[in-house]
Design a protein around this motif. Structure first.
Motif, PDB file in Angstrom:
ATOM      1  N   VAL A 150       0.859  -1.186   0.000  1.00  0.00           N
ATOM      2  CA  VAL A 150       0.000   0.000   0.000  1.00  0.00           C
ATOM      3  C   VAL A 150       0.895   1.237   0.000  1.00  0.00           C
ATOM      4  CG1 VAL A 150      -1.805   1.273   1.216  1.00  0.00           C
ATOM      5  CG2 VAL A 150      -1.837  -1.237   1.201  1.00  0.00           C
ATOM      6  N   LEU A 151       0.670   2.108  -0.978  1.00  0.00           N
ATOM      7  CA  LEU A 151       1.442   3.339  -1.115  1.00  0.00           C
ATOM      8  C   LEU A 151       0.582   4.518  -0.711  1.00  0.00           C
ATOM      9  CD1 LEU A 151       2.910   2.742  -4.703  1.00  0.00           C
ATOM     10  CD2 LEU A 151       3.926   2.082  -2.503  1.00  0.00           C
ATOM     11  N   GLY A 152       1.093   5.347   0.153  1.00  0.00           N
ATOM     12  CA  GLY A 152       0.405   6.574   0.534  1.00  0.00           C
ATOM     13  C   GLY A 152       1.087   7.754  -0.138  1.00  0.00           C
ATOM     14  N   ALA A 153       0.424   8.878  -0.162  1.00  0.00           N
ATOM     15  CA  ALA A 153       1.015  10.097  -0.718  1.00  0.00           C
ATOM     16  C   ALA A 153       0.549  11.274   0.122  1.00  0.00           C
ATOM     17  CB  ALA A 153       0.606  10.282  -2.174  1.00  0.00           C
ATOM     18  N   SER A 154       1.488  12.141   0.459  1.00  0.00           N
ATOM     19  CA  SER A 154       1.151  13.284   1.303  1.00  0.00           C
ATOM     20  C   SER A 154       0.580  14.444   0.499  1.00  0.00           C
ATOM     21  CB  SER A 154       2.405  13.762   2.039  1.00  0.00           C
ATOM     22  OG  SER A 154       3.330  14.309   1.117  1.00  0.00           O
ATOM     23  N   GLY A 155       0.865  14.477  -0.802  1.00  0.00           N
ATOM     24  CA  GLY A 155       0.460  15.611  -1.618  1.00  0.00           C
ATOM     25  C   GLY A 155       1.404  16.789  -1.464  1.00  0.00           C
ATOM     26  N   ALA A 156       2.471  16.634  -0.659  1.00  0.00           N
ATOM     27  CA  ALA A 156       3.381  17.738  -0.366  1.00  0.00           C
ATOM     28  C   ALA A 156       4.668  17.702  -1.185  1.00  0.00           C
ATOM     29  CB  ALA A 156       3.732  17.741   1.120  1.00  0.00           C
ATOM     30  N   THR A 157       4.805  16.725  -2.062  1.00  0.00           N
ATOM     31  CA  THR A 157       6.066  16.598  -2.790  1.00  0.00           C
ATOM     32  C   THR A 157       6.049  17.271  -4.153  1.00  0.00           C
ATOM     33  OG1 THR A 157       5.404  14.504  -3.790  1.00  0.00           O
ATOM     34  CG2 THR A 157       6.574  14.390  -1.680  1.00  0.00           C
ATOM     35  N   GLY A 158       4.895  17.624  -4.660  1.00  0.00           N
ATOM     36  CA  GLY A 158       4.801  18.174  -6.006  1.00  0.00           C
ATOM     37  C   GLY A 158       4.685  17.094  -7.057  1.00  0.00           C
ATOM     38  N   ALA A 159       4.872  15.867  -6.654  1.00  0.00           N
ATOM     39  CA  ALA A 159       4.726  14.717  -7.548  1.00  0.00           C
ATOM     40  C   ALA A 159       4.488  13.486  -6.687  1.00  0.00           C
ATOM     41  CB  ALA A 159       5.973  14.530  -8.399  1.00  0.00           C
ATOM     42  N   GLY A 160       3.838  12.505  -7.250  1.00  0.00           N
ATOM     43  CA  GLY A 160       3.563  11.281  -6.516  1.00  0.00           C
ATOM     44  C   GLY A 160       4.560  10.199  -6.858  1.00  0.00           C
ATOM     45  N   PRO A 164      -1.417   8.440  -9.438  1.00  0.00           N
ATOM     46  CA  PRO A 164      -2.114   9.587  -8.845  1.00  0.00           C
ATOM     47  C   PRO A 164      -1.894   9.664  -7.341  1.00  0.00           C
ATOM     48  CG  PRO A 164      -3.674   7.859  -9.340  1.00  0.00           C
ATOM     49  CD  PRO A 164      -2.362   7.427  -9.914  1.00  0.00           C
ATOM     50  N   GLU A 165      -1.751  10.884  -6.833  1.00  0.00           N
ATOM     51  CA  GLU A 165      -1.581  11.050  -5.395  1.00  0.00           C
ATOM     52  C   GLU A 165      -2.820  11.641  -4.750  1.00  0.00           C
ATOM     53  OE1 GLU A 165       1.360  13.929  -4.150  1.00  0.00           O
ATOM     54  OE2 GLU A 165       1.448  14.715  -6.163  1.00  0.00           O
ATOM     55  N   ASP A 166      -3.895  11.776  -5.501  1.00  0.00           N
ATOM     56  CA  ASP A 166      -5.101  12.403  -4.963  1.00  0.00           C
ATOM     57  C   ASP A 166      -6.319  11.482  -4.979  1.00  0.00           C
ATOM     58  OD1 ASP A 166      -5.380  12.314  -7.706  1.00  0.00           O
ATOM     59  OD2 ASP A 166      -6.059  14.387  -7.908  1.00  0.00           O
ATOM     60  N   MET A 167      -6.095  10.175  -5.094  1.00  0.00           N
ATOM     61  CA  MET A 167      -7.213   9.226  -5.138  1.00  0.00           C
ATOM     62  C   MET A 167      -7.184   8.256  -3.977  1.00  0.00           C
ATOM     63  SD  MET A 167      -7.627   8.263  -9.105  1.00  0.00           S
ATOM     64  CE  MET A 167      -8.258   9.425 -10.277  1.00  0.00           C
ATOM     65  N   GLY A 168      -6.524   8.627  -2.905  1.00  0.00           N
ATOM     66  CA  GLY A 168      -6.424   7.730  -1.760  1.00  0.00           C
ATOM     67  C   GLY A 168      -5.218   6.821  -1.899  1.00  0.00           C
ATOM     68  N   PRO A 169      -4.998   5.965  -0.938  1.00  0.00           N
ATOM     69  CA  PRO A 169      -3.851   5.058  -1.003  1.00  0.00           C
ATOM     70  C   PRO A 169      -3.927   4.176  -2.251  1.00  0.00           C
ATOM     71  CG  PRO A 169      -4.883   4.968   1.159  1.00  0.00           C
ATOM     72  CD  PRO A 169      -5.782   5.778   0.272  1.00  0.00           C
ATOM     73  N   LEU A 170      -2.774   3.842  -2.770  1.00  0.00           N
ATOM     74  CA  LEU A 170      -2.659   2.935  -3.914  1.00  0.00           C
ATOM     75  C   LEU A 170      -2.301   1.555  -3.401  1.00  0.00           C
ATOM     76  CD1 LEU A 170      -0.577   5.430  -5.938  1.00  0.00           C
ATOM     77  CD2 LEU A 170      -2.746   4.515  -6.753  1.00  0.00           C
ATOM     78  N   ARG A 171      -2.922   0.545  -3.969  1.00  0.00           N
ATOM     79  CA  ARG A 171      -2.667  -0.838  -3.569  1.00  0.00           C
ATOM     80  C   ARG A 171      -2.053  -1.575  -4.743  1.00  0.00           C
ATOM     81  NH1 ARG A 171      -5.694  -5.942  -3.011  1.00  0.00           N
ATOM     82  NH2 ARG A 171      -7.301  -5.080  -4.353  1.00  0.00           N
ATOM     83  N   LEU A 172      -0.939  -2.257  -4.511  1.00  0.00           N
ATOM     84  CA  LEU A 172      -0.270  -3.064  -5.528  1.00  0.00           C
ATOM     85  C   LEU A 172      -0.317  -4.520  -5.100  1.00  0.00           C
ATOM     86  CD1 LEU A 172       1.105  -0.145  -5.614  1.00  0.00           C
ATOM     87  CD2 LEU A 172       3.020  -1.307  -6.677  1.00  0.00           C
ATOM     88  N   TRP A 173      -0.548  -5.418  -6.047  1.00  0.00           N
ATOM     89  CA  TRP A 173      -0.544  -6.847  -5.783  1.00  0.00           C
ATOM     90  C   TRP A 173      -0.330  -7.572  -7.105  1.00  0.00           C
ATOM     91  CZ3 TRP A 173      -4.879  -4.068  -6.630  1.00  0.00           C
ATOM     92  CH2 TRP A 173      -5.880  -4.610  -7.434  1.00  0.00           C
ATOM     93  N   SER A 174      -0.094  -8.868  -7.042  1.00  0.00           N
ATOM     94  CA  SER A 174       0.032  -9.657  -8.260  1.00  0.00           C
ATOM     95  C   SER A 174      -1.087 -10.686  -8.310  1.00  0.00           C
ATOM     96  CB  SER A 174       1.398 -10.351  -8.348  1.00  0.00           C
ATOM     97  OG  SER A 174       1.526 -11.311  -7.334  1.00  0.00           O
ATOM     98  N   ALA A 175      -1.580 -10.920  -9.522  1.00  0.00           N
ATOM     99  CA  ALA A 175      -2.667 -11.859  -9.728  1.00  0.00           C
ATOM    100  C   ALA A 175      -2.695 -12.252 -11.210  1.00  0.00           C
ATOM    101  CB  ALA A 175      -4.012 -11.234  -9.336  1.00  0.00           C
ATOM    102  N   PRO A 176      -3.235 -13.406 -11.522  1.00  0.00           N
ATOM    103  CA  PRO A 176      -3.360 -13.781 -12.933  1.00  0.00           C
ATOM    104  C   PRO A 176      -4.304 -12.841 -13.684  1.00  0.00           C
ATOM    105  CG  PRO A 176      -3.678 -15.692 -11.518  1.00  0.00           C
ATOM    106  CD  PRO A 176      -3.630 -14.494 -10.641  1.00  0.00           C
ATOM    107  N   ASP A 177      -5.305 -12.313 -12.961  1.00  0.00           N
ATOM    108  CA  ASP A 177      -6.282 -11.419 -13.566  1.00  0.00           C
ATOM    109  C   ASP A 177      -6.607 -10.316 -12.548  1.00  0.00           C
ATOM    110  OD1 ASP A 177      -8.437 -10.136 -14.755  1.00  0.00           O
ATOM    111  OD2 ASP A 177      -9.757 -11.864 -14.700  1.00  0.00           O
ATOM    112  N   CYS A 178      -6.307  -9.076 -12.875  1.00  0.00           N
ATOM    113  CA  CYS A 178      -6.502  -7.978 -11.936  1.00  0.00           C
ATOM    114  C   CYS A 178      -7.968  -7.674 -11.678  1.00  0.00           C
ATOM    115  CB  CYS A 178      -5.799  -6.716 -12.442  1.00  0.00           C
ATOM    116  SG  CYS A 178      -3.998  -6.867 -12.469  1.00  0.00           S
ATOM    117  N   ASP A 179      -8.866  -8.139 -12.519  1.00  0.00           N
ATOM    118  CA  ASP A 179     -10.291  -7.880 -12.309  1.00  0.00           C
ATOM    119  C   ASP A 179     -10.901  -8.774 -11.244  1.00  0.00           C
ATOM    120  OD1 ASP A 179     -10.290  -5.918 -14.267  1.00  0.00           O
ATOM    121  OD2 ASP A 179     -10.739  -7.356 -15.867  1.00  0.00           O
ATOM    122  N   GLY A 180     -10.226  -9.856 -10.936  1.00  0.00           N
ATOM    123  CA  GLY A 180     -10.792 -10.822  -9.997  1.00  0.00           C
ATOM    124  C   GLY A 180     -10.610 -10.468  -8.554  1.00  0.00           C
TER     125      GLY A 180
END
Length: 122
Positions: free
Chosen positions: A83-93, A106-122
């Motif tokens: 899970v990646l967070g962003a403060s919005g204070a860096t000028g870039a995410g 994007p740094e303005d849509m809430g935390p970003l979640r990264l994971w691996s899966a055969p199909d990201c829609d599942g």
């Protein structure tokens, strides 16, 4: 497959076995870079670089200084998700690069979640 999603509706899927993440620290204004591999056990950090120290960005004791940049190999087991967070204070995410292409996350849509899966829609 690398899957990236944010609560604000952002989604990205990349057919890759490795990727990098980089960002600028909001206080120290130093760059942090990480190399990751996708394994059967999850997302595994395999190398990291820090362009400076301070504000929670101290390199570990085994880091080596090369051309003004600290290099080290993270001693963290594979993660099912990151899970990646962003403060919005860096000028870039966050920036994610894979297979020769980079994506500004994007740094303005809430935390970003990264994971691996055969199909990201599942």
């Amino acid at each position: 497959m690398l899957c990236v999603a944010a609560a604000g509706g952002f989604a990205l899927s990349l057919a890759t076995s490795q990727f990098t993440l980089d960002w600028t620290h909001s206080v120290a204004r130093t760059t942090w870079w990480e190399g990751w591999q996708i394994t059967h056990a999850g997302l595994a950090p395999v190398e990291a670089r820090i362009t400076g120290t301070g504000a929670g960005m101290e390199p570990p004791p085994d880091a080596r200084l090369q051309d003004g940049v600290w290099h080290y190999n993270p001693q963290i087991p594979p993660q099912r998700q990151v899970v990646l967070g962003a403060s919005g204070a860096t000028g870039a995410g966050w920036r994610l690069c894979a297979q020769g292409r980079c994506h500004a996350l994007p740094e303005d849509m809430g935390p970003l979640r990264l994971w691996s899966a055969p199909d990201c829609d599942g």
